[in-house]
Structure formats: structure tokens, C-alpha cells
Design a protein around this motif. Structure first.
Motif, PDB file in Angstrom:
ATOM      1  N   SER A  65       0.830  -1.210   0.000  1.00  0.00           N
ATOM      2  CA  SER A  65       0.000   0.000   0.000  1.00  0.00           C
ATOM      3  C   SER A  65       0.862   1.257   0.000  1.00  0.00           C
ATOM      4  CB  SER A  65      -1.003  -0.006   1.166  1.00  0.00           C
ATOM      5  OG  SER A  65      -0.337  -0.163   2.384  1.00  0.00           O
ATOM      6  N   ARG A  66       2.091   1.163   0.543  1.00  0.00           N
ATOM      7  CA  ARG A  66       3.003   2.312   0.420  1.00  0.00           C
ATOM      8  C   ARG A  66       3.327   2.551  -1.038  1.00  0.00           C
ATOM      9  NH1 ARG A  66       6.095   0.094   4.835  1.00  0.00           N
ATOM     10  NH2 ARG A  66       7.606  -0.624   3.315  1.00  0.00           N
ATOM     11  N   PHE A  67       3.572   1.428  -1.769  1.00  0.00           N
ATOM     12  CA  PHE A  67       3.883   1.545  -3.185  1.00  0.00           C
ATOM     13  C   PHE A  67       2.690   2.134  -3.929  1.00  0.00           C
ATOM     14  CE2 PHE A  67       3.583  -0.462  -7.436  1.00  0.00           C
ATOM     15  CZ  PHE A  67       4.696   0.120  -8.014  1.00  0.00           C
ATOM     16  N   TYR A  68       1.500   1.624  -3.629  1.00  0.00           N
ATOM     17  CA  TYR A  68       0.318   2.005  -4.396  1.00  0.00           C
ATOM     18  C   TYR A  68      -0.157   3.420  -4.085  1.00  0.00           C
ATOM     19  CZ  TYR A  68      -4.036   1.495  -6.905  1.00  0.00           C
ATOM     20  OH  TYR A  68      -5.052   1.654  -7.787  1.00  0.00           O
ATOM     21  N   TYR A  69      -0.118   3.808  -2.785  1.00  0.00           N
ATOM     22  CA  TYR A  69      -0.688   5.102  -2.426  1.00  0.00           C
ATOM     23  C   TYR A  69       0.318   6.245  -2.390  1.00  0.00           C
ATOM     24  CZ  TYR A  69      -4.990   2.671  -1.379  1.00  0.00           C
ATOM     25  OH  TYR A  69      -6.122   1.925  -1.500  1.00  0.00           O
ATOM     26  N   ILE A  70       1.602   5.945  -2.264  1.00  0.00           N
ATOM     27  CA  ILE A  70       2.572   7.033  -2.193  1.00  0.00           C
ATOM     28  C   ILE A  70       3.460   7.068  -3.437  1.00  0.00           C
ATOM     29  CG2 ILE A  70       4.469   8.055  -0.889  1.00  0.00           C
ATOM     30  CD1 ILE A  70       3.274   6.805   1.603  1.00  0.00           C
ATOM     31  N   MET A  71       4.049   5.916  -3.780  1.00  0.00           N
ATOM     32  CA  MET A  71       5.004   5.924  -4.890  1.00  0.00           C
ATOM     33  C   MET A  71       4.315   6.099  -6.244  1.00  0.00           C
ATOM     34  SD  MET A  71       7.800   3.112  -3.831  1.00  0.00           S
ATOM     35  CE  MET A  71       8.948   3.401  -2.516  1.00  0.00           C
ATOM     36  N   VAL A  72       3.242   5.340  -6.475  1.00  0.00           N
ATOM     37  CA  VAL A  72       2.597   5.420  -7.786  1.00  0.00           C
ATOM     38  C   VAL A  72       2.118   6.840  -8.117  1.00  0.00           C
ATOM     39  CG1 VAL A  72       0.655   4.615  -9.177  1.00  0.00           C
ATOM     40  CG2 VAL A  72       2.055   2.973  -7.941  1.00  0.00           C
ATOM     41  N   PRO A  73       1.411   7.515  -7.182  1.00  0.00           N
ATOM     42  CA  PRO A  73       1.020   8.893  -7.500  1.00  0.00           C
ATOM     43  C   PRO A  73       2.228   9.793  -7.761  1.00  0.00           C
ATOM     44  CG  PRO A  73      -0.135   8.110  -5.552  1.00  0.00           C
ATOM     45  CD  PRO A  73       0.875   7.079  -5.883  1.00  0.00           C
ATOM     46  N   HIS A  74       3.301   9.559  -6.977  1.00  0.00           N
ATOM     47  CA  HIS A  74       4.500  10.370  -7.168  1.00  0.00           C
ATOM     48  C   HIS A  74       5.139  10.090  -8.527  1.00  0.00           C
ATOM     49  CE1 HIS A  74       8.021  12.660  -5.968  1.00  0.00           C
ATOM     50  NE2 HIS A  74       8.759  11.696  -6.478  1.00  0.00           N
ATOM     51  N   LEU A  75       5.098   8.830  -8.957  1.00  0.00           N
ATOM     52  CA  LEU A  75       5.736   8.442 -10.215  1.00  0.00           C
ATOM     53  C   LEU A  75       4.876   8.738 -11.439  1.00  0.00           C
ATOM     54  CD1 LEU A  75       7.464   5.000  -9.573  1.00  0.00           C
ATOM     55  CD2 LEU A  75       8.514   7.244  -9.813  1.00  0.00           C
ATOM     56  N   SER A  76       3.578   8.967 -11.225  1.00  0.00           N
ATOM     57  CA  SER A  76       2.685   9.043 -12.385  1.00  0.00           C
ATOM     58  C   SER A  76       3.129  10.114 -13.377  1.00  0.00           C
ATOM     59  CB  SER A  76       1.255   9.306 -11.923  1.00  0.00           C
ATOM     60  OG  SER A  76       1.188  10.569 -11.321  1.00  0.00           O
ATOM     61  N   ARG A  77       3.611  11.212 -12.863  1.00  0.00           N
ATOM     62  CA  ARG A  77       4.060  12.286 -13.733  1.00  0.00           C
ATOM     63  C   ARG A  77       5.257  11.851 -14.577  1.00  0.00           C
ATOM     64  NH1 ARG A  77       4.938  18.044 -13.994  1.00  0.00           N
ATOM     65  NH2 ARG A  77       7.192  17.901 -14.163  1.00  0.00           N
ATOM     66  N   ALA A  78       6.237  11.224 -13.899  1.00  0.00           N
ATOM     67  CA  ALA A  78       7.425  10.761 -14.609  1.00  0.00           C
ATOM     68  C   ALA A  78       7.048   9.691 -15.638  1.00  0.00           C
ATOM     69  CB  ALA A  78       8.456  10.220 -13.622  1.00  0.00           C
ATOM     70  N   ILE A  79       6.109   8.824 -15.272  1.00  0.00           N
ATOM     71  CA  ILE A  79       5.689   7.778 -16.211  1.00  0.00           C
ATOM     72  C   ILE A  79       5.035   8.408 -17.446  1.00  0.00           C
ATOM     73  CG2 ILE A  79       4.048   5.878 -16.545  1.00  0.00           C
ATOM     74  CD1 ILE A  79       4.670   4.957 -13.713  1.00  0.00           C
ATOM     75  N   THR A  80       4.205   9.415 -17.209  1.00  0.00           N
ATOM     76  CA  THR A  80       3.594  10.107 -18.341  1.00  0.00           C
ATOM     77  C   THR A  80       4.659  10.695 -19.257  1.00  0.00           C
ATOM     78  OG1 THR A  80       1.921  10.761 -16.735  1.00  0.00           O
ATOM     79  CG2 THR A  80       1.744  11.707 -18.929  1.00  0.00           C
ATOM     80  N   VAL A  81       5.656  11.326 -18.651  1.00  0.00           N
ATOM     81  CA  VAL A  81       6.723  11.918 -19.454  1.00  0.00           C
ATOM     82  C   VAL A  81       7.452  10.836 -20.259  1.00  0.00           C
ATOM     83  CG1 VAL A  81       8.940  13.120 -19.334  1.00  0.00           C
ATOM     84  CG2 VAL A  81       7.044  13.901 -17.939  1.00  0.00           C
TER      85      VAL A  81
END
Lengths: 290, 276
Positions: A198-214
Motif C-alpha cells: 500500500s506504500r507503493f500504491y498510495y505514495i510511490m505510484v502517485p509520485h511516479l505518475s508524472r514521470a511515467i507520463t513523461v
């Protein structure tokens, strides 16, 4: 504050770059548009004439176009899928503390700096060649029939080669993004009893979403124009099995000398690329305000 | 107790990371090994390859038979030439946009970026015909022009993101002390901008060195850089694994080394500042 004087100077300093890029963009673009409405073959000079939408009709109804369009989508989609998922996993791994981080990082990034013709030819000959390639030797060792990757699964093989080239890019960007993540936030979540998942899903994924989009947007721009890898491995074949849009237009204009048809294809490619570009520009534009 | 767990965890991560790292790096390592083998040995099974004799033969052959050094020189001229010219055009533009931003600066920047999104194949025909008519096909001058123009937006963007981080107050202070625009650029801005310019240069040389659409389509033999030279191995005669490996090793080594030094800038440059 900027004065009248410095404004004029600024304009003067920007103008060479603007004029050059304007020329580079407008002149060939107008020519492509113009050629696309002509019957124009380099083998028949002096026979040019206006044909309206004929080139587009031929290009867009050519079965090769649909093959190429499908292959382009598979190539872009396949490489994106592999590099984004692989890159995220790899970034998560490399973000952990371990011995020899510097060296491993260097090894992982290396393929990105290998020129496309080298990586394609090395994979084609030293690995995928059914007789002398490493995979062939390995199959032989296991007592299996060697598999001719590039003639039996040409597109999948090219997707694999291109993914090898772009995995480092995705990893590097996602790793950079991970490292800017607030460690205290993660620790606080851990103390509050959040599981690793849940740390990965709720903290890391939202944080990474921008970089993934880029990553997705920038890779798409480059992947739509994959050319060298196809040229030196399969030359688009067998048939059109590994021909993408870029390669199809290249064949039409520089190998068949059909300037009109190639230009119509070029316009179609520009329109497709623009659809992606609009999304990318919006993302970067937002960042500019921040 | 907690420490032991951490160490064990670290050991597991270390093994996993090294395995993945070596797997990804392996193709490069393999051509490095093959490049020091004879043609006959290079196609044998991996065990036989590793136990066979080491030789510099392939490096000699590549240079003698195909004039490797000329292509290498072309690559250097194209990548360094286009980068230097690009910087000469881009530094003033990026400086002006970073320090004297106008109402339309953002639009200009976005527009410059949009030229980069133009798929090269969309303008292949006109560029090819213009080059043919001007006699620029297979010439270094022509390719330097193209490489400069395709990378100019990236150069300007990278420089812009670096220049924007230089505090404007310092420039104002210099101006108050009576520094002219020329002196301001020469003595105040340049020393602070050098690191940014250097990394922009590095990244751009890498991009130009590996560019493989225009270099393949606009050259034949004379101006062909390494990308095109290596492509000629796609239809080889006889045994060529050791030669291809030697040529490839020499083609990627300089850029690999430069690339390792510019990891951080790479992220920034290739994402137009969207990820830092």
C-alpha cells in the motif's frame, strides 16, 4: 526590471534561432503538402501534374498502409509496455541500498548510448542468428531446434531490440523521480502500519505518475520514427511483417521514387505524431508555469 | 537484530541488482570479447569463444579494409560541429528568454519544442530533393546543418532550464555597478553558465553521434559517419562477427564514456526539464 533597450537586444538574440527553426519547419512542410497533391515520380521527371486527393486515396487504401499502421502501434505499444513496467521495477530495485550501486547503474544505463545500427546488428547476428548466434548455440546445447527469430517473429524481435535500447531511459527517469520522493513521508506511512504494497500504491505510484507520463510521451515521439533498427535487421520484411509507417514512407519515396505518394504518407505521419505531441506539450507547458 | 535484517536484505538486493545489471550490459560485454577474437573463433560456442586465443587482428582489418578512421572522423565532425554551431545560435536565445522574459516567451519555447515533434519522415522527401539540387547529398556540410537544426530545440531548452536557475539579482547588481551588456555576459553570466553549457554540449554530442535517420538517408560513402558505416554490415560477405564487433566497440566506446558522465543531465535534457 528589463528596459526598452534590453528588450530590443533580447529580441535580436532570439531571432536567429526562431528564423532558422521557422525555415526548417515551414519550408519542407509546405513542400511535402504541395508534393502530396502531385503525381510526381523521380523516374519520370517533367511529368508532374496536379492530381488532387489521389495520392492520399492510394496511400490510405493500400493494404501495406494498414499493415504498417498496425505494426507501428504494436511496436510503440509493445516497447512502451515493456519499458514502463520493466523500468518501474528496475528503478524500485536500484533505489534500494546495495553494494556497488555506481557500477550497476552504469551497466544498466549503457544500452541507451549504443547507436541504433550497432544494437540492431549485434542482436541480429550475435544473438538471434539461428546458426552462429548465442541463442542458437544455447538451443543446440539444450538439444532444441534453433529458432530463426527475425524471419519467424520479425516484429516481436524488433520490439525486443528496441526495448533493450529504451529500458535504460525509462529506468533512469523513474529512478530520478523516485529519488526525489520524500523519505519522511514513506517512513511516516510505515510507522502508521501501511504495508509495503500500500506504500507503493498510495505514495510511490502517485509520485511516479508524472514521470511515467513523461516517459510514455517522449518515447512515443521517438518510437513512432523507428527506422535504423528495421533497415538493418529485416528491411521491413518478410513482406510487410515488420514495416512501420516511417519505413513504408521511406520505401515509397526513396526506393520507389514516388515523391507524391511518399509525401501523402508523410502528411499522414505528421498528423498522427501531432496527436501525441499535443498531450506532451500540455504536460511540459504545465511544468513551465510551476 | 534490526541491523542484521538490513544487511541480509542489502545482500539480497545486491545480488538481484548485479544479476539484472550484468544481463542488461551483457550484449556490450559480448561484442567487446568477440572483437579480440579471430573470425573463425568468433562464431564458435560460448565456451570455445572464451577459451580461444586473444588477438587484435580484427581492429587492424577494420581499419585497413574499410578505412574506419575516416568514418570516425566524420562522426566527430558532424557531432561536434553541429553542437558548436547549435550552441552559438542557442546561447543568446536562451539567455534572452531566461533573463528578459516577455509575454510570448513561453509560447516561443513551446513552439520550438513542437518543431522537434515533427516526424522526420514527414519532411524526408523535400529535404532530400533540396539537398540533391544544392549538391549537399553525402556532404558533411549538409549533415551538420540538419543535425544542428534537429537538435537546436533541445539545446535551447536545456540551456533555458539552466539559465533560469541563475539568480537574476546578480545580473542586476552588475548592471547597477555599470557593467555593459557585453561585460555582463562575459564576466558575470558566462562563469555561472559554464556547467550548464558543458552538460548541454555533452548530451547534444551524444544525440548527434547516434542519430540514425538523416545520417543513413542523406549519406552514401564520402560523408558517412559511423552509424552508416556500421549499417553496411547488414549485408556482409563471409565471416564478419569479429570485424563487426571491433567496429562496433570503437563506434560506441567514446560515447559510452561520455554518456556515463552525463547521466544526470540526460534526464533533464531529454525530458525538457519536466523531470529533474
Amino acid at each position: 526590471m528589463a528596459t526598452q533597450h534590453s528588450r530590443a537586444a533580447a529580441r535580436l538574440m532570439i531571432s536567429p534561432a526562431v528564423l532558422l527553426l521557422l525555415g526548417w519547419m515551414i519550408v519542407p512542410l509546405v513542400m511535402t503538402l504541395y508534393f502530396s497533391f502531385l503525381r510526381y515520380n523521380l523516374l519520370m521527371p517533367g511529368m508532374e501534374e496536379f492530381t488532387g486527393w489521389t495520392n492520399y486515396r492510394f496511400f490510405l487504401t493500400d493494404p501495406a498502409f494498414f499493415d504498417a499502421l498496425g505494426n507501428t502501434l504494436l511496436l510503440v505499444g509493445g516497447v512502451l509496455l515493456i519499458t514502463v513496467i520493466g523500468g518501474t521495477l528496475l528503478a524500485l530495485l536500484l533505489d534500494q541500498p546495495f553494494w556497488g550501486q555506481g557500477v550497476v547503474r552504469i551497466m544498466v544505463i549503457a544500452p541507451f548510448f549504443v547507436m541504433p545500427t550497432v544494437s540492431a546488428l549485434v542482436w541480429k547476428n550475435m544473438f538471434m542468428n539461428p546458426v552462429n548466434g548465442l541463442f542458437g548455440h544455447f538451443a543446440h546445447f539444450l538439444g532444441l531446434e534453433p529458432y530463426d527469430f527475425l524471419s519467424q517473429a520479425p516484429l516481436a524481435s524488433i520490439i525486443f531490440i528496441v526495448s533493450w535500447q529504451w529500458l535504460p531511459f525509462a529506468t533512469l527517469i523513474l529512478l530520478t523521480a523516485l529519488q526525489s520522493l520524500d523519505q519522511e513521508q514513506l517512513e511516516a506511512a510505515e510507522m502508521d502500519g501501511a504495508s509495503a504494497l500500500s506504500r507503493f500504491y498510495y505514495i510511490m505510484v502517485p509520485h511516479l505518475s508524472r514521470a511515467i507520463t513523461v516517459v510514455i510521451l517522449i518515447q512515443t515521439i521517438f518510437l513512432l520514427s523507428i527506422f535504423a533498427e528495421i533497415l538493418v535487421t529485416t528491411a521491413g520484411g518478410p513482406g510487410t511483417a515488420s514495416t512501420n509507417l516511417t519505413y513504408l514512407i521511406y520505401v515509397q519515396s526513396l526506393l520507389q521514387f514516388d515523391v507524391g505518394g511518399g509525401s501523402a504518407g508523410g502528411v499522414v505521419a505528421i498528423i498522427l505524431a501531432n496527436i501525441v505531441a499535443i498531450f506532451l506539450m500540455r504536460m511540459i507547458g504545465k511544468n513551465l508555469d510551476a | 537484530m534490526a541491523r542484521a535484517v538490513t544487511n541480509r536484505r542489502k545482500a539480497i538486493v545486491t545480488v538481484a541488482a548485479w544479476l539484472v545489471g550484468i544481463a542488461i550490459f551483457f550484449p556490450i560485454l559480448w561484442i567487446l570479447i568477440l572483437s579480440f577474437k579471430s573470425e573463425g573463433d568468433a562464431i564458435k560456442t560460448p565456451i570455445e569463444v572464451l577459451t580461444s586465443n586473444w588477438t587484435l587482428e580484427s581492429y587492424h582489418t577494420v581499419q585497413e579494409r574499410s578505412d574506419y578512421f575516416r568514418h570516425f572522423l566524420n562522426s566527430v565532425i558532424l557531432s561536434v560541429g553541429s553542437t558548436v554551431i547549435g550552441l552559438i545560435i542557442a546561447v543568446p536565445a536562451a539567455w534572452a528568454m531566461a533573463f528578459v522574459p516577455g509575454k510570448r516567451t513561453k509560447d516561443v519555447l513551446m513552439w520550438m519544442l513542437s518543431t522537434k515533434m515533427l516526424p522526420p519522415v514527414g519532411v524526408l522527401v523535400p529535404i532530400y530533393l533540396i539537398f540533391r539540387d544544392l549538391g549537399l547529398l553525402d556532404s558533411r556540410v549538409g549533415l551538420v546543418i540538419v543535425l544542428t537544426l534537429i537538435n537546436l530545440p533541445i539545446i535551447i531548452w536545456m540551456l533555458y532550464t539552466y539559465f533560469r536557475e541563475i539568480p537574476g539579482e546578480i545580473l542586476e547588481a552588475a548592471r547597477m555597478d555599470g557593467a555593459s551588456l557585453k561585460n555582463e555576459i562575459l564576466y558575470v553570466l558566462t562563469p555561472m553558465a559554464v556547467p550548464g553549457i558543458a552538460s548541454t554540449m555533452l548530451l547534444n554530442i551524444i544525440l548527434a553521434w547516434n542519430e540514425a535517420f538523416w545520417t543513413l538517408n542523406l549519406t552514401a560513402a564520402k560523408a558517412a559517419p559511423l552509424t552508416a558505416f556500421i549499417a553496411s554490415y547488414s549485408s556482409p560477405e563471409g565471416l564478419f562477427y569479429a570485424k563487426l564487433s571491433a567496429a562496433s566497440t570503437m563506434a560506441i566506446a567514446p560515447i559510452l564514456i561520455m554518456g556515463w558522465f552525463s547521466q544526470k543531465q540526460l534526464v533533464r535534457g531529454l525530458t525538457f526539464g519536466a523531470v529533474k
